[in-house]
Design an enzyme around this catalytic site. Structure first.
Site, PDB file in Angstrom:
ATOM      1  CB  VAL A   1      16.440  27.528 -29.034  1.00 59.56           C
ATOM      2  CG1 VAL A   1      16.279  27.818 -27.557  1.00 59.56           C
ATOM      3  CG2 VAL A   1      16.581  28.813 -29.844  1.00 59.56           C
TER       4      VAL A   1
ATOM      5  CB  SER B   1      30.087  36.016 -56.039  1.00 57.15           C
ATOM      6  OG  SER B   1      29.051  35.127 -56.363  1.00 57.15           O
TER       7      SER B   1
ATOM      8  CG  ASP C   1      29.897  33.584 -49.226  1.00 54.73           C
ATOM      9  OD1 ASP C   1      31.118  33.346 -49.311  1.00 54.73           O
ATOM     10  OD2 ASP C   1      29.156  33.704 -50.214  1.00 54.73           O
TER      11      ASP C   1
ATOM     12  CG  HIS D   1      31.573  32.062 -52.991  1.00 54.51           C
ATOM     13  ND1 HIS D   1      30.577  32.882 -52.505  1.00 54.51           N
ATOM     14  CD2 HIS D   1      31.523  32.204 -54.342  1.00 54.51           C
ATOM     15  CE1 HIS D   1      29.948  33.465 -53.501  1.00 54.51           C
ATOM     16  NE2 HIS D   1      30.506  33.088 -54.629  1.00 54.51           N
TER      17      HIS D   1
ATOM     18  N   GLY E   1      30.521  35.491 -61.080  1.00 54.20           N
ATOM     19  CA  GLY E   1      31.479  36.594 -61.196  1.00 54.20           C
ATOM     20  C   GLY E   1      30.978  37.852 -60.526  1.00 54.20           C
TER      21      GLY E   1
END
Length: 341
Positions: free
Chosen positions: A239, A182, A100, A69, A180
């Site tokens: 499952v 991240s 991600d 992202h 920021g």
């Protein structure tokens, strides 16, 4: 004024002289760890100045980890600043939207400072940690911000918010993670990379002491898959699974206080159906590891090599039994129901 500052300097020096030498040694060691870990941190800026975040270099030839992202909005290329004060061009090597994770490569050197990897499977609640990155894109001089805290939870699952991102089996810390941060590093007291900071739980948009990081062991698996196949291959049992609530325990006549994960549905075309897994079974261990929750089991399955037989211990009708399930490749999101692991 000069005399006052001089006297203040003397008082600080005198105060430090009264501090236990072990405390000063610990401080010196902590500063050295932060300096070393910061040298591998990158401040990511999208070309054109719109957006950005953080990352961490993991090899001397410039491979680095960040978040999907953070990087997908940058396009195929971006600018990355390092603590040496230099700005480097970087390109995207591979992206994993579901996990991600982004693998990027910095250009221009073959001797980049890089982070050593910790065994994130050994991280415990109460371990000290640092977050290092570029919160609010403040690192315009490429010097990262650092926050100090503890690991406050493991095997956490942060549900996506209107996206396909799926933060599975996260490390939770109270060291500050803000917008920021991240893609930046969560490191231990040895400066080793434990995880990639990815999300926060917040009512205000800022840090409230609950942040999440993708464990380094999961990130490395994703990187390995991206480098070998150009995509991320995840294991799949076929499952649907649920946490065992009191209501479910009563409905399926399960013993009270039983740990494990409930099989709520079995895909007729999946490997579990072929192996004999049934709706209502409770998975209590997977390849010898005790299963605590949905997040953990989902992650264990995803990291299992496709085609390998997994030993799945289940509780059925009050009795334990072990069933061998040949793990298949996880189909695309479009082909799966939302809760299938």
């Amino acid at each position: 004024r000069l005399g006052g500052n001089f006297m203040l300097g003397l008082s600080v020096a005198a105060a430090r002289a009264q501090v236990d030498p072990q405390v000063l040694e610990a401080e010196t060691a902590r500063v050295a760890v932060v300096e070393r870990a910061s040298s591998a941190t990158i401040a990511i800026f999208a070309n054109g100045g719109q957006g950005g975040g953080s990352g961490v270099v993991i090899s001397p030839d410039g491979y680095a980890l960040s978040n999907f992202h953070v990087t997908h909005e940058c396009g195929p290329g971006m600018k990355c600043g390092m603590a040496d004060g230099k700005l480097y061009d970087a390109v995207i090597v591979g992206l994993d939207p579901t996990g991600d994770v982004a693998l990027i490569k910095l250009l221009g050197r073959t001797d980049f400072p890089h982070a050593e990897l910790a065994d994130s499977d050994q991280v415990r609640v109460g371990d000290w940690c640092f977050t290092i990155g570029n919160p609010f894109l403040l690192a315009t001089d490429f010097q990262p911000s650092v926050a100090y805290g503890v690991i406050s939870g493991v095997h956490r699952y942060q549900y996506p918010s209107g996206t396909i991102l799926e933060y599975a089996d996260c490390l939770q810390s109270d060291a500050a993670i803000n917008p920021g941060n991240s893609g930046g590093a969560l490191v231990n007291m040895s400066g080793e990379l434990m995880g990639i900071n990815t999300a926060i739980f917040s009512r205000t948009g800022g840090s409230e002491g609950i942040g999440f990081a993708i464990p380094s062991s999961i990130a490395v698996d994703i990187v390995d898959s991206l480098q070998k196949t150009g995509k991320v291959v995840r294991g799949w049992m076929g499952v649907a699974i649920q946490e065992i609530t009191p209501a479910l325990a009563k409905s399926f006549k399960l013993p009270e206080q039983r740990k494990g994960v409930l099989i709520s549905d079995v895909n007729e075309n999946g490997p579990s159906h072929v192996a004999g897994i049934r709706r209502g079974d409770v998975v209590i261990a997977f390849n010898g590891k005790e299963v605590q929750n949905v997040s953990q089991l989902r992650n264990l399955v995803a990291r299992t090599m496709v085609g390998k037989d997994a030993q799945v211990k289940v509780l059925r009708d009050g009795k334990e039994q072990t069933i061998a399930v040949k793990v298949a490749e996880r189909p695309t999101d479009e082909m799966l129901a939302k809760k299938e692991p």
